[in-house]
Design a protein around this motif. Sequence first.
Motif, PDB file in Angstrom:
ATOM      1  N   GLY A 156       0.784  -1.309   0.055  1.00 61.50           N
ATOM      2  CA  GLY A 156       0.018   0.050  -0.015  1.00 61.50           C
ATOM      3  C   GLY A 156       0.736   1.260   0.213  1.00 61.50           C
ATOM      4  N   ASP A 157       2.009   1.156  -0.311  1.00 61.11           N
ATOM      5  CA  ASP A 157       2.851   2.321  -0.368  1.00 61.11           C
ATOM      6  C   ASP A 157       3.049   2.839  -1.856  1.00 61.11           C
ATOM      7  OD1 ASP A 157       3.976   2.294   2.268  1.00 61.11           O
ATOM      8  OD2 ASP A 157       4.985   0.582   1.580  1.00 61.11           O
ATOM      9  N   VAL A 158       2.254   3.847  -2.112  1.00 61.98           N
ATOM     10  CA  VAL A 158       1.952   4.223  -3.522  1.00 61.98           C
ATOM     11  C   VAL A 158       1.666   5.842  -3.735  1.00 61.98           C
ATOM     12  CG1 VAL A 158       0.698   2.094  -4.283  1.00 61.98           C
ATOM     13  CG2 VAL A 158      -0.495   3.955  -3.318  1.00 61.98           C
ATOM     14  N   ILE A 159       2.233   6.022  -4.817  1.00 56.54           N
ATOM     15  CA  ILE A 159       2.192   7.539  -5.309  1.00 56.54           C
ATOM     16  C   ILE A 159       0.914   7.718  -6.168  1.00 56.54           C
ATOM     17  CG2 ILE A 159       3.190   9.495  -6.418  1.00 56.54           C
ATOM     18  CD1 ILE A 159       5.749   8.212  -5.737  1.00 56.54           C
ATOM     19  N   VAL A 160      -0.138   8.606  -5.791  1.00 48.68           N
ATOM     20  CA  VAL A 160      -1.169   8.838  -6.656  1.00 48.68           C
ATOM     21  C   VAL A 160      -1.121  10.041  -7.092  1.00 48.68           C
ATOM     22  CG1 VAL A 160      -3.682   8.691  -6.653  1.00 48.68           C
ATOM     23  CG2 VAL A 160      -2.513   7.322  -4.989  1.00 48.68           C
ATOM     24  N   GLU A 161      -1.405   9.906  -8.495  1.00 49.08           N
ATOM     25  CA  GLU A 161      -1.253  11.411  -9.357  1.00 49.08           C
ATOM     26  C   GLU A 161      -2.542  11.499  -9.923  1.00 49.08           C
ATOM     27  OE1 GLU A 161       0.589  12.628 -13.374  1.00 49.08           O
ATOM     28  OE2 GLU A 161       2.120  12.982 -11.796  1.00 49.08           O
ATOM     29  N   ILE A 162      -3.287  12.679  -9.642  1.00 50.30           N
ATOM     30  CA  ILE A 162      -4.572  12.924 -10.196  1.00 50.30           C
ATOM     31  C   ILE A 162      -4.586  14.081 -11.235  1.00 50.30           C
ATOM     32  CG2 ILE A 162      -6.916  13.503  -9.690  1.00 50.30           C
ATOM     33  CD1 ILE A 162      -6.204  10.917  -8.454  1.00 50.30           C
ATOM     34  N   ALA A 163      -5.104  13.833 -12.217  1.00 50.48           N
ATOM     35  CA  ALA A 163      -4.883  14.617 -13.486  1.00 50.48           C
ATOM     36  C   ALA A 163      -6.175  15.018 -13.881  1.00 50.48           C
ATOM     37  CB  ALA A 163      -4.032  14.448 -14.526  1.00 50.48           C
ATOM     38  N   VAL A 164      -6.756  16.283 -14.384  1.00 48.81           N
ATOM     39  CA  VAL A 164      -8.004  16.440 -15.244  1.00 48.81           C
ATOM     40  C   VAL A 164      -7.581  17.175 -16.659  1.00 48.81           C
ATOM     41  CG1 VAL A 164     -10.359  17.367 -15.186  1.00 48.81           C
ATOM     42  CG2 VAL A 164      -9.315  16.585 -12.975  1.00 48.81           C
TER      43      VAL A 164
END
Length: 363
Positions: free
Chosen positions: A142-150
């Motif tokens: 569960g060690d993750v980098i989450v990048e959110i884009a629109v």
Amino acid sequence: MSEEKPLRPGWTTGTCATAATRAAVEALVTGHLPDPVAVTLPGGQRPSFSLAFGETGDGFARAGVVKDAGDDPDVTHGAVVVATVRPGAPGTGVTFRAGEGVGTVTRPGLPVAVGEPAINPVPREMMRAAIAEVCAATGAAGDVIVEIAVPNGTALAQKTLNPRLGIVGGLSILGTTGIVVPFSCAAWIHAIHRGVDVARAAGLAHIAGATGATSEAAIAALDGLPEIALIDMGDFVGGLLKYVRLHPVERVTVAGGFAKMTKLSQGLLDLHSRSGEVDLSHLARLAAEAGAPAGLVDAIPRANTALEVLQRTQAEGIDVAALVAARAVQTGAAQLRGTDVGLDVVVFGRKGELLARTPVVRG
């Protein structure tokens, strides 16, 4: 005659980001991209979403979900919310980053810290829960980098209050229930609250809520207020004053045109037409109080608009606007009773000319 169909609800950007994240995390961990993908909302509902696209590559997985706002006139309706997930360093947990079209916070007073992506707390918790769900099923760390884009979010953000709030580079990822209720005006009320928070965090003693662009420009010029002090209140006087009651500033000015301030003087706190029209009989009583001749007083209830009343009373030298302002400030002050917040009301004409202003009163 057929009955009106109920308005269709939609999904917040936070829900769409969660669905995209849930799909991308599963693809990263298992190599399988789920479509559709289900997520759990804060209220316990578990809707499913089809993916607009999905892909995996060397050390990443990506998925996109189209934002469906239902029947709400949301500027983000139809936008694609994209989540790109990569492995994080061991022990770092979930890290959020702003991708293309998602803003970054640059001013204090918002629910997330300065320098952080403009992804609000509830969407963050929804995404963390979705990631934990995948990890529980697969045994992943569960060690993750989450990048959110629109994509196109930078342009869409110009139609929101983000630039004024100091959120630069794009949209915010929002939502508290995960569901968009059509015409609930929740987003506008949210923006009012955040505007007050940012002004308070900046140490401003005086803020102004305006009903529209003309009155906003006029009160800014009249009082020399910076943009950060200007709250895009719209019709929601009650929404502004009730929040200021709980999050006080030294002084708040309510500014608007003659018709809107007439509604406030009638006791209305929501100035939209759905909540009530201008009461011409009320204006007639104010005109009488201001010394208008009987013939004019009798004619006012038959006027076409509040503007006609204003013009006819001005022609007779009757200052109805002053009485409108005086009654309006009483309505507003009742919402601030028991506080030390000062309130004044300013009435402007259609071109931004000053018609009336009250002294500052305290609740």
